[in-house]
Write a protein that holds these residues in place. Structure first.
Motif, PDB file in Angstrom:
ATOM      1  N   GLU A 230      58.009  37.699  47.405  1.00  0.00           N
ATOM      2  CA  GLU A 230      57.742  37.133  46.091  1.00  0.00           C
ATOM      3  C   GLU A 230      58.008  38.174  44.997  1.00  0.00           C
ATOM      4  OE1 GLU A 230      56.828  34.026  45.187  1.00  0.00           O
ATOM      5  OE2 GLU A 230      57.101  33.445  47.286  1.00  0.00           O
ATOM      6  N   PRO A 231      58.511  37.746  43.825  1.00  0.00           N
ATOM      7  CA  PRO A 231      58.713  38.696  42.718  1.00  0.00           C
ATOM      8  C   PRO A 231      57.407  39.368  42.313  1.00  0.00           C
ATOM      9  CG  PRO A 231      59.756  36.582  42.255  1.00  0.00           C
ATOM     10  CD  PRO A 231      58.899  36.372  43.460  1.00  0.00           C
ATOM     11  N   VAL A 232      57.518  40.596  41.858  1.00  0.00           N
ATOM     12  CA  VAL A 232      56.353  41.358  41.399  1.00  0.00           C
ATOM     13  C   VAL A 232      56.311  41.322  39.876  1.00  0.00           C
ATOM     14  CG1 VAL A 232      55.292  43.647  41.292  1.00  0.00           C
ATOM     15  CG2 VAL A 232      56.421  42.877  43.407  1.00  0.00           C
TER      16      VAL A 232
ATOM     17  N   GLU B 293      46.673  45.770  47.656  1.00  0.00           N
ATOM     18  CA  GLU B 293      47.061  44.741  46.702  1.00  0.00           C
ATOM     19  C   GLU B 293      45.871  43.947  46.165  1.00  0.00           C
ATOM     20  OE1 GLU B 293      50.558  41.409  46.093  1.00  0.00           O
ATOM     21  OE2 GLU B 293      50.036  42.057  48.126  1.00  0.00           O
ATOM     22  N   ILE B 294      45.858  43.794  44.826  1.00  0.00           N
ATOM     23  CA  ILE B 294      44.840  42.989  44.133  1.00  0.00           C
ATOM     24  C   ILE B 294      45.566  41.790  43.542  1.00  0.00           C
ATOM     25  CG2 ILE B 294      43.119  42.940  42.294  1.00  0.00           C
ATOM     26  CD1 ILE B 294      42.804  45.968  42.667  1.00  0.00           C
ATOM     27  N   LEU B 295      45.426  40.638  44.168  1.00  0.00           N
ATOM     28  CA  LEU B 295      46.205  39.460  43.801  1.00  0.00           C
ATOM     29  C   LEU B 295      45.931  38.992  42.379  1.00  0.00           C
ATOM     30  CD1 LEU B 295      45.902  37.447  47.133  1.00  0.00           C
ATOM     31  CD2 LEU B 295      47.812  38.860  46.367  1.00  0.00           C
TER      32      LEU B 295
ATOM     33  N   ILE C  65      45.759  40.546  39.674  1.00  0.00           N
ATOM     34  CA  ILE C  65      46.632  41.179  38.684  1.00  0.00           C
ATOM     35  C   ILE C  65      47.961  40.437  38.586  1.00  0.00           C
ATOM     36  CG2 ILE C  65      47.838  43.308  38.054  1.00  0.00           C
ATOM     37  CD1 ILE C  65      45.599  44.839  39.482  1.00  0.00           C
ATOM     38  N   GLY C  66      48.421  39.880  39.708  1.00  0.00           N
ATOM     39  CA  GLY C  66      49.692  39.175  39.707  1.00  0.00           C
ATOM     40  C   GLY C  66      49.599  37.716  39.294  1.00  0.00           C
ATOM     41  N   THR C  67      48.382  37.169  39.271  1.00  0.00           N
ATOM     42  CA  THR C  67      48.236  35.736  38.975  1.00  0.00           C
ATOM     43  C   THR C  67      47.489  35.451  37.680  1.00  0.00           C
ATOM     44  OG1 THR C  67      46.199  35.655  40.318  1.00  0.00           O
ATOM     45  CG2 THR C  67      48.277  35.149  41.429  1.00  0.00           C
ATOM     46  N   THR C  68      46.868  36.477  37.103  1.00  0.00           N
ATOM     47  CA  THR C  68      46.071  36.300  35.887  1.00  0.00           C
ATOM     48  C   THR C  68      46.506  37.309  34.829  1.00  0.00           C
ATOM     49  OG1 THR C  68      44.176  35.660  37.256  1.00  0.00           O
ATOM     50  CG2 THR C  68      43.726  36.183  34.944  1.00  0.00           C
TER      51      THR C  68
ATOM     52  N   TRP D 175      54.530  56.957  25.335  1.00  0.00           N
ATOM     53  CA  TRP D 175      53.592  56.768  26.444  1.00  0.00           C
ATOM     54  C   TRP D 175      53.660  55.340  26.950  1.00  0.00           C
ATOM     55  CZ3 TRP D 175      51.017  61.074  28.089  1.00  0.00           C
ATOM     56  CH2 TRP D 175      50.990  62.166  27.202  1.00  0.00           C
ATOM     57  N   ARG D 176      53.560  55.180  28.296  1.00  0.00           N
ATOM     58  CA  ARG D 176      53.671  53.839  28.858  1.00  0.00           C
ATOM     59  C   ARG D 176      52.753  53.694  30.068  1.00  0.00           C
ATOM     60  NH1 ARG D 176      58.800  53.882  29.996  1.00  0.00           N
ATOM     61  NH2 ARG D 176      58.629  54.143  32.255  1.00  0.00           N
ATOM     62  N   ILE D 177      51.955  52.651  30.054  1.00  0.00           N
ATOM     63  CA  ILE D 177      51.147  52.268  31.208  1.00  0.00           C
ATOM     64  C   ILE D 177      51.831  51.078  31.876  1.00  0.00           C
ATOM     65  CG2 ILE D 177      48.967  51.210  31.960  1.00  0.00           C
ATOM     66  CD1 ILE D 177      48.459  54.033  31.268  1.00  0.00           C
ATOM     67  N   ASN D 178      51.997  51.146  33.198  1.00  0.00           N
ATOM     68  CA  ASN D 178      52.503  50.008  33.963  1.00  0.00           C
ATOM     69  C   ASN D 178      51.438  49.579  34.973  1.00  0.00           C
ATOM     70  OD1 ASN D 178      55.248  51.492  33.160  1.00  0.00           O
ATOM     71  ND2 ASN D 178      55.661  49.342  33.547  1.00  0.00           N
ATOM     72  N   LEU D 179      51.241  48.278  35.064  1.00  0.00           N
ATOM     73  CA  LEU D 179      50.229  47.728  35.970  1.00  0.00           C
ATOM     74  C   LEU D 179      50.831  46.589  36.774  1.00  0.00           C
ATOM     75  CD1 LEU D 179      47.226  47.552  36.904  1.00  0.00           C
ATOM     76  CD2 LEU D 179      46.865  45.932  35.017  1.00  0.00           C
ATOM     77  N   THR D 180      50.760  46.698  38.102  1.00  0.00           N
ATOM     78  CA  THR D 180      51.167  45.620  38.994  1.00  0.00           C
ATOM     79  C   THR D 180      50.012  45.372  39.969  1.00  0.00           C
ATOM     80  OG1 THR D 180      52.110  46.885  40.856  1.00  0.00           O
ATOM     81  CG2 THR D 180      53.505  46.589  38.903  1.00  0.00           C
TER      82      THR D 180
END
Length: 259
Positions: free
Chosen positions: A73-75, A26-28, A30-33, A87-92
């Motif tokens: 916590e929600p993702v 997990e890279i935090l 990405i979820g906060t910025t 085409w679709r890129i998803n990043l979490t």
């Protein structure tokens, strides 16, 4: 189960979805910025952006006899889509993925992944990938292929039909019959595979034709070094072809029109 034939491209392929997903520790950030720098790097090919919050599954904590359910916590899932929506890129904070709803060939798919993956690695510098996965979902339509009256046992290898492959039993007698397998395969890969007839939905509507679903979820487990991720995907792709070709008969192979 595995074919050793050289790979070919089918004119009448039955692929509904192709998905590549790379999981990482997990890279935090990405979820906060907001990933604005990542968007700028890929915006030419993926100009449409959206995001959504997804509820994570509850987590069990404690020891047997004294377990508790902990709410997660929600993702935040950032989505970057091509103008045509194909085409679709998803990043979490835990994975990056590429999906395609109109697949043509591996070379095009891998080419679409190159820049987003390189940009992600450059900007976020993951330590390694915990899982490199590639999924091929086929919905094989006998009607579309001009094989409406051909039984599945003439199209699909017996190991993927189970009792439905028996000539003494009418295909119409089965309400449900499927094969589900998880196993290790060559190259250090693993595969979760579902095969069997079923009903699907398209555009929110139930498709009236029963189709043969052949769903391969191939993955490389363990700590895959970042610089070996592209090679891991190539290996998974090669295994996917070998399994699919081994699962279909020459009659179905010819109906798919190899070129």
């Amino acid at each position: 189960m595995f074919s050793h034939e050289s790979r070919c491209i089918y004119r009448n392929h039955q692929l509904a979805d192709v998905i590549c997903q790379l999981r990482f520790p997990e890279i935090l950030t990405i979820g906060t910025t907001i990933p604005d720098r990542f968007q700028e790097a890929i915006r030419t090919e993926f100009p449409r952006y959206s995001k959504r919050q997804e509820m994570a599954a509850p987590k069990l904590a404690g020891v047997p006899g004294n377990l508790s359910v902990q709410k997660q916590e929600p993702v935040i899932n950032h989505q970057f889509m091509s103008a045509d929506g194909i085409w679709r890129i998803n990043l979490t904070s835990k994975f990056i993925s590429l999906s395609c709803s109109r697949y043509t060939c591996w070379e095009e798919f891998a080419g679409k992944l190159d820049k987003p993956l390189a940009s992600f690695i450059q900007l976020y510098q993951p330590a390694f990938f915990e899982r490199v996965g590639l999924r091929y979902v086929n919905f094989i339509s006998r009607y579309d292929l001009g094989l409406a009256d051909v039984p599945y046992r003439e199209l699909i290898a017996p190991s993927y039909l189970g009792p439905m492959g028996d000539e003494d039993v009418l295909e119409s007698a089965f309400g449900r019959s499927s094969v589900d397998v998880e196993m290790g395969i060559r190259g250090g890969c693993r595969v979760k595979l579902h095969a069997g007839p079923g009903m699907i939905k398209r555009g929110g509507q139930q498709d009236k034709e029963v189709k043969f679903i052949f769903d391969q979820d191939l993955y490389m487990p363990g700590q895959v070094p970042v610089n070996l991720s592209a090679g891991a995907l190539q290996t998974l792709h090669a295994q996917a072809w070998s399994i699919f070709r081994g699962a279909i008969t020459d009659k179905l192979h010819d109906a798919l029109e190899p070129k």
